[in-house]
Design a protein around this motif. Structure first.
Motif, PDB file in Angstrom:
ATOM      1  N   ALA A 127       0.820  -1.214   0.000  1.00 51.74           N
ATOM      2  CA  ALA A 127       0.000   0.000   0.000  1.00 51.74           C
ATOM      3  C   ALA A 127       0.857   1.269   0.000  1.00 51.74           C
ATOM      4  CB  ALA A 127      -0.939  -0.004   1.202  1.00 51.74           C
ATOM      5  N   GLY A 128       2.173   1.098  -0.084  1.00 54.22           N
ATOM      6  CA  GLY A 128       3.066   2.242  -0.178  1.00 54.22           C
ATOM      7  C   GLY A 128       3.507   2.815   1.153  1.00 54.22           C
ATOM      8  N   ALA A 129       3.270   2.095   2.225  1.00 51.77           N
ATOM      9  CA  ALA A 129       3.680   2.566   3.549  1.00 51.77           C
ATOM     10  C   ALA A 129       4.794   1.661   4.080  1.00 51.77           C
ATOM     11  CB  ALA A 129       2.482   2.555   4.497  1.00 51.77           C
ATOM     12  N   SER A 130       5.263   1.956   5.263  1.00 50.03           N
ATOM     13  CA  SER A 130       6.262   1.102   5.899  1.00 50.03           C
ATOM     14  C   SER A 130       5.849   0.882   7.346  1.00 50.03           C
ATOM     15  CB  SER A 130       7.657   1.720   5.823  1.00 50.03           C
ATOM     16  OG  SER A 130       7.686   2.947   6.523  1.00 50.03           O
ATOM     17  N   ALA A 131       6.409  -0.153   7.941  1.00 53.61           N
ATOM     18  CA  ALA A 131       6.075  -0.485   9.325  1.00 53.61           C
ATOM     19  C   ALA A 131       7.326  -0.954  10.047  1.00 53.61           C
ATOM     20  CB  ALA A 131       5.011  -1.569   9.369  1.00 53.61           C
ATOM     21  N   ASP A 132       7.376  -0.649  11.319  1.00 51.22           N
ATOM     22  CA  ASP A 132       8.400  -1.210  12.197  1.00 51.22           C
ATOM     23  C   ASP A 132       7.798  -2.471  12.796  1.00 51.22           C
ATOM     24  OD1 ASP A 132      10.018   1.037  11.716  1.00 51.22           O
ATOM     25  OD2 ASP A 132       9.181   2.115  13.437  1.00 51.22           O
ATOM     26  N   MET A 133       8.526  -3.583  12.698  1.00 48.84           N
ATOM     27  CA  MET A 133       8.008  -4.858  13.186  1.00 48.84           C
ATOM     28  C   MET A 133       8.849  -5.324  14.366  1.00 48.84           C
ATOM     29  SD  MET A 133       6.729  -8.162  11.055  1.00 48.84           S
ATOM     30  CE  MET A 133       8.231  -9.042  10.741  1.00 48.84           C
ATOM     31  N   PHE A 134       8.159  -5.727  15.435  1.00 55.48           N
ATOM     32  CA  PHE A 134       8.824  -6.156  16.657  1.00 55.48           C
ATOM     33  C   PHE A 134       8.215  -7.449  17.161  1.00 55.48           C
ATOM     34  CE2 PHE A 134       8.308  -1.530  16.661  1.00 55.48           C
ATOM     35  CZ  PHE A 134       9.596  -1.064  16.872  1.00 55.48           C
ATOM     36  N   SER A 135       9.068  -8.430  17.514  1.00 52.60           N
ATOM     37  CA  SER A 135       8.546  -9.489  18.358  1.00 52.60           C
ATOM     38  C   SER A 135       8.369  -8.823  19.718  1.00 52.60           C
ATOM     39  CB  SER A 135       9.498 -10.678  18.430  1.00 52.60           C
ATOM     40  OG  SER A 135      10.667 -10.330  19.122  1.00 52.60           O
ATOM     41  N   VAL A 136       7.389  -9.243  20.468  1.00 54.47           N
ATOM     42  CA  VAL A 136       7.045  -8.531  21.699  1.00 54.47           C
ATOM     43  C   VAL A 136       8.243  -8.456  22.644  1.00 54.47           C
ATOM     44  CG1 VAL A 136       6.088 -10.441  23.047  1.00 54.47           C
ATOM     45  CG2 VAL A 136       5.133  -8.162  23.292  1.00 54.47           C
ATOM     46  N   SER A 137       9.108  -9.465  22.643  1.00 56.26           N
ATOM     47  CA  SER A 137      10.275  -9.447  23.535  1.00 56.26           C
ATOM     48  C   SER A 137      11.303  -8.405  23.105  1.00 56.26           C
ATOM     49  CB  SER A 137      10.917 -10.836  23.607  1.00 56.26           C
ATOM     50  OG  SER A 137      11.339 -11.247  22.327  1.00 56.26           O
ATOM     51  N   ASN A 138      11.219  -7.933  21.863  1.00 55.21           N
ATOM     52  CA  ASN A 138      12.147  -6.909  21.372  1.00 55.21           C
ATOM     53  C   ASN A 138      11.517  -5.531  21.284  1.00 55.21           C
ATOM     54  OD1 ASN A 138      14.241  -8.747  21.032  1.00 55.21           O
ATOM     55  ND2 ASN A 138      13.540  -9.305  18.991  1.00 55.21           N
ATOM     56  N   PHE A 139      10.287  -5.370  21.771  1.00 63.02           N
ATOM     57  CA  PHE A 139       9.628  -4.075  21.677  1.00 63.02           C
ATOM     58  C   PHE A 139      10.114  -3.166  22.792  1.00 63.02           C
ATOM     59  CE2 PHE A 139       6.215  -1.045  22.589  1.00 63.02           C
ATOM     60  CZ  PHE A 139       6.184  -0.405  21.364  1.00 63.02           C
TER      61      PHE A 139
END
Length: 141
Positions: free
Chosen positions: A29-41
């Motif tokens: 969709a032309g966006a970006s996201a930061d992805m975290f496993s919950v232990s790395n958030f």
């Protein structure tokens, strides 16, 4: 521009596969996201206005309580007004944990962009497409 976070917990890899496909949809969709496993958030949830939260059904249809729930509890008072997508895999039951979670998000003032996405075990091609669609909807919300 909106900042999007994907925060998930996965034991078997099924919910992680869902998170990866949601990220693909966001990028489609032309966006970006930061992805975290919950232990790395460790980010500040206030920096994000759109959040995808993923956790499989555990125990008697509940959120995972040793890693996911403490992080969720630490951010849930800051979800009001944010656009939220929920997702997770399950192996039994009727997805009661997702309905309970949706009600919790709504009571906190979070804006669910659509019903939580649940997939039995590992996502097949249809499930992956559903995850991609959810990511696209979150990016466009």
């Amino acid at each position: 521009m909106s900042k999007i976070a994907i925060i998930y917990w996965s034991s078997t890899g099924n919910t992680e596969a869902m998170a990866n496909s949601i990220k693909k949809g966001i990028e489609n969709a032309g966006a970006s996201a930061d992805m975290f496993s919950v232990s790395n958030f460790s980010a500040n949830i206030d920096d994000y206005d759109k959040i995808a939260l993923g956790c499989p059904a555990m125990g008697s249809e509940e959120l995972e309580d040793s890693e996911f729930l403490p992080v969720y509890d630490s951010i849930k008072d800051k979800l009001s007004g944010k656009k939220i997508a929920l997702f997770g895999s399950y192996d039994w039951g009727d997805c009661e944990w997702m309905r309970t979670w949706e009600n919790d998000i709504s009571s906190l003032g979070g804006n669910l962009i659509r019903d939580g996405l649940t997939i039995n075990l590992s996502p097949d091609d249809n499930g992956i497409n559903d995850c991609i669609s959810l990511g696209e909807a979150l990016a466009k919300a």
